[in-house]
Motif scaffolding. Structure first.
Motif, PDB file in Angstrom:
ATOM      1  N   ASN A  19       0.814  -1.215   0.000  1.00 35.88           N
ATOM      2  CA  ASN A  19       0.000   0.000   0.000  1.00 35.88           C
ATOM      3  C   ASN A  19       0.852   1.272   0.000  1.00 35.88           C
ATOM      4  O   ASN A  19       0.483   2.260  -0.637  1.00 35.88           O
ATOM      5  CB  ASN A  19      -0.944  -0.020   1.204  1.00 35.88           C
ATOM      6  CG  ASN A  19      -2.020  -1.073   1.047  1.00 35.88           C
ATOM      7  OD1 ASN A  19      -2.664  -1.170   0.024  1.00 35.88           O
ATOM      8  ND2 ASN A  19      -2.210  -1.891   2.082  1.00 35.88           N
ATOM      9  N   THR A  22       1.960   1.680  -3.518  1.00 30.24           N
ATOM     10  CA  THR A  22       0.827   2.108  -4.340  1.00 30.24           C
ATOM     11  C   THR A  22       0.612   3.616  -4.224  1.00 30.24           C
ATOM     12  O   THR A  22       0.418   4.312  -5.221  1.00 30.24           O
ATOM     13  CB  THR A  22      -0.449   1.360  -3.919  1.00 30.24           C
ATOM     14  OG1 THR A  22      -0.263  -0.044  -4.143  1.00 30.24           O
ATOM     15  CG2 THR A  22      -1.654   1.833  -4.711  1.00 30.24           C
ATOM     16  N   ALA A 134       0.565   4.641   5.272  1.00 24.19           N
ATOM     17  CA  ALA A 134      -0.433   3.591   5.077  1.00 24.19           C
ATOM     18  C   ALA A 134      -0.510   2.754   6.347  1.00 24.19           C
ATOM     19  O   ALA A 134       0.514   2.420   6.949  1.00 24.19           O
ATOM     20  CB  ALA A 134      -0.057   2.702   3.887  1.00 24.19           C
ATOM     21  N   GLY A 169      -5.414   0.403   4.671  1.00 22.45           N
ATOM     22  CA  GLY A 169      -5.477  -0.848   3.923  1.00 22.45           C
ATOM     23  C   GLY A 169      -4.539  -1.852   4.541  1.00 22.45           C
ATOM     24  O   GLY A 169      -3.517  -1.486   5.135  1.00 22.45           O
ATOM     25  N   ARG A 172      -2.235  -6.136   0.043  1.00 17.40           N
ATOM     26  CA  ARG A 172      -1.623  -5.367  -1.029  1.00 17.40           C
ATOM     27  C   ARG A 172      -2.677  -4.727  -1.923  1.00 17.40           C
ATOM     28  O   ARG A 172      -3.583  -5.389  -2.415  1.00 17.40           O
ATOM     29  CB  ARG A 172      -0.707  -6.257  -1.860  1.00 17.40           C
ATOM     30  CG  ARG A 172       0.610  -6.603  -1.172  1.00 17.40           C
ATOM     31  CD  ARG A 172       1.399  -7.620  -1.979  1.00 17.40           C
ATOM     32  NE  ARG A 172       2.730  -7.813  -1.448  1.00 17.40           N
ATOM     33  CZ  ARG A 172       3.032  -8.627  -0.443  1.00 17.40           C
ATOM     34  NH1 ARG A 172       2.066  -9.300   0.162  1.00 17.40           N
ATOM     35  NH2 ARG A 172       4.272  -8.745  -0.022  1.00 17.40           N
ATOM     36  N   GLU A 174      -5.034  -2.781  -1.147  1.00 17.48           N
ATOM     37  CA  GLU A 174      -6.329  -2.526  -0.505  1.00 17.48           C
ATOM     38  C   GLU A 174      -6.567  -1.038  -0.264  1.00 17.48           C
ATOM     39  O   GLU A 174      -7.703  -0.585  -0.170  1.00 17.48           O
ATOM     40  CB  GLU A 174      -6.402  -3.303   0.809  1.00 17.48           C
ATOM     41  CG  GLU A 174      -7.796  -3.357   1.418  1.00 17.48           C
ATOM     42  CD  GLU A 174      -7.854  -4.246   2.647  1.00 17.48           C
ATOM     43  OE1 GLU A 174      -8.914  -4.862   2.867  1.00 17.48           O
ATOM     44  OE2 GLU A 174      -6.848  -4.338   3.386  1.00 17.48           O
ATOM     45  N   VAL A 175      -5.476  -0.279  -0.185  1.00 13.72           N
ATOM     46  CA  VAL A 175      -5.596   1.157   0.056  1.00 13.72           C
ATOM     47  C   VAL A 175      -6.381   1.847  -1.067  1.00 13.72           C
ATOM     48  O   VAL A 175      -6.975   2.898  -0.868  1.00 13.72           O
ATOM     49  CB  VAL A 175      -4.192   1.785   0.220  1.00 13.72           C
ATOM     50  CG1 VAL A 175      -3.463   1.861  -1.116  1.00 13.72           C
ATOM     51  CG2 VAL A 175      -4.273   3.143   0.870  1.00 13.72           C
ATOM     52  N   ASP A 178      -9.945   2.485  -0.060  1.00 13.52           N
ATOM     53  CA  ASP A 178     -10.226   3.365   1.071  1.00 13.52           C
ATOM     54  C   ASP A 178     -11.173   4.462   0.584  1.00 13.52           C
ATOM     55  O   ASP A 178     -10.865   5.198  -0.366  1.00 13.52           O
ATOM     56  CB  ASP A 178      -8.906   3.971   1.564  1.00 13.52           C
ATOM     57  CG  ASP A 178      -9.085   4.893   2.771  1.00 13.52           C
ATOM     58  OD1 ASP A 178     -10.214   5.348   3.036  1.00 13.52           O
ATOM     59  OD2 ASP A 178      -8.080   5.168   3.444  1.00 13.52           O
ATOM     60  N   SER A 183      -5.375   7.703  -2.657  1.00 14.45           N
ATOM     61  CA  SER A 183      -4.597   7.689  -3.897  1.00 14.45           C
ATOM     62  C   SER A 183      -4.727   9.016  -4.637  1.00 14.45           C
ATOM     63  O   SER A 183      -3.742   9.570  -5.143  1.00 14.45           O
ATOM     64  CB  SER A 183      -5.052   6.537  -4.790  1.00 14.45           C
ATOM     65  OG  SER A 183      -4.284   6.484  -5.974  1.00 14.45           O
TER      66      SER A 183
END
Length: 207
Positions: A19, A22, A134, A169, A172, A174-175, A178, A183
């Motif tokens: 995360n 990401t 994260a 998150g 992997r 999963e953020v 949110d 992002s």
């Protein structure tokens, strides 16, 4: 014509697709869209040891004796950068060990015992600083200690701490789910890092 600003994104997670990574990639997208020259580095690739006792560890020329590429990261990427965004998972309500080790290892080169410390101190200063975190838990207080640490690092180096993004998150990627859209916030941080207003007001006291 002005040269594009240089941004270094430092990822303190050991996961290449986690995360933190990401969100770091989102920062990179935003910064590059704004015309910024971006370098994204995983701290894991450059640090193999914690800071040692520089009084007994230095090479004869003053360099660090630890046999890893940290010097390259520090001198080739960090010092020339106009801005740095630290991307870290929250481990035990603090930064990852990799990220903390980065800060600790810089001491070797700004300590008075390093022959070129004055130039290093000058180049460490007056940067634009951002923070991306994260974590699995949503508890707001989990990030407060880290935010304070980066705030004090920024003030210590006469730098501007201009933004924080936090995403939630566990697994992997999963953020990205949110609902607070970290992002998009990370992308915006990258895009606007060098344009954001910064202020740190203090009373003017007459003695």
């Amino acid at each position: 014509m002005n040269k594009p600003s240089k941004l270094l994104i430092l990822v303190g997670s050991p996961r290449r697709t986690g995360n933190s990574a990401t969100l770091a990639e989102a920062v990179q997208r935003g910064a590059e869209a704004a015309g910024t020259k971006v370098s994204l580095r995983f701290i894991d690739d450059f640090i193999a040891s914690f800071l040692r006792d520089c009084r007994t560890c230095r090479l004869p020329n003053g360099d660090c004796a630890i046999a890893d590429p940290f010097r390259t990261l520090f001198f080739d990427d960090f010092l020339p950068a106009d801005g740095v965004i630290f991307c870290s998972p929250i481990y035990w309500y603090g930064l990852s060990a990799q990220t903390k080790a980065f800060f600790d290892r810089t001491f070797c080169y700004y300590a008075a015992s390093y022959p070129d410390c004055d130039r290093v101190l000058n180049r460490m200063s007056h940067k634009r600083i951002g923070l991306v975190l994260a974590s699995e838990e949503t508890y707001p207080g989990a990030a407060l200690g880290i935010i304070h640490q980066i705030q004090e690092f920024s003030r210590y180096t006469h730098s501007d701490f201009v933004g924080v993004v936090r995403g939630v998150g566990n697994r992997r990627g999963e953020v990205m789910h949110d609902p607070s859209s970290p992002s998009l916030a990370a992308e915006q941080l990258g895009r606007t890092l060098f344009d954001r207003k910064y202020s740190d007001y203090q009373f003017v006291i007459s003695l």
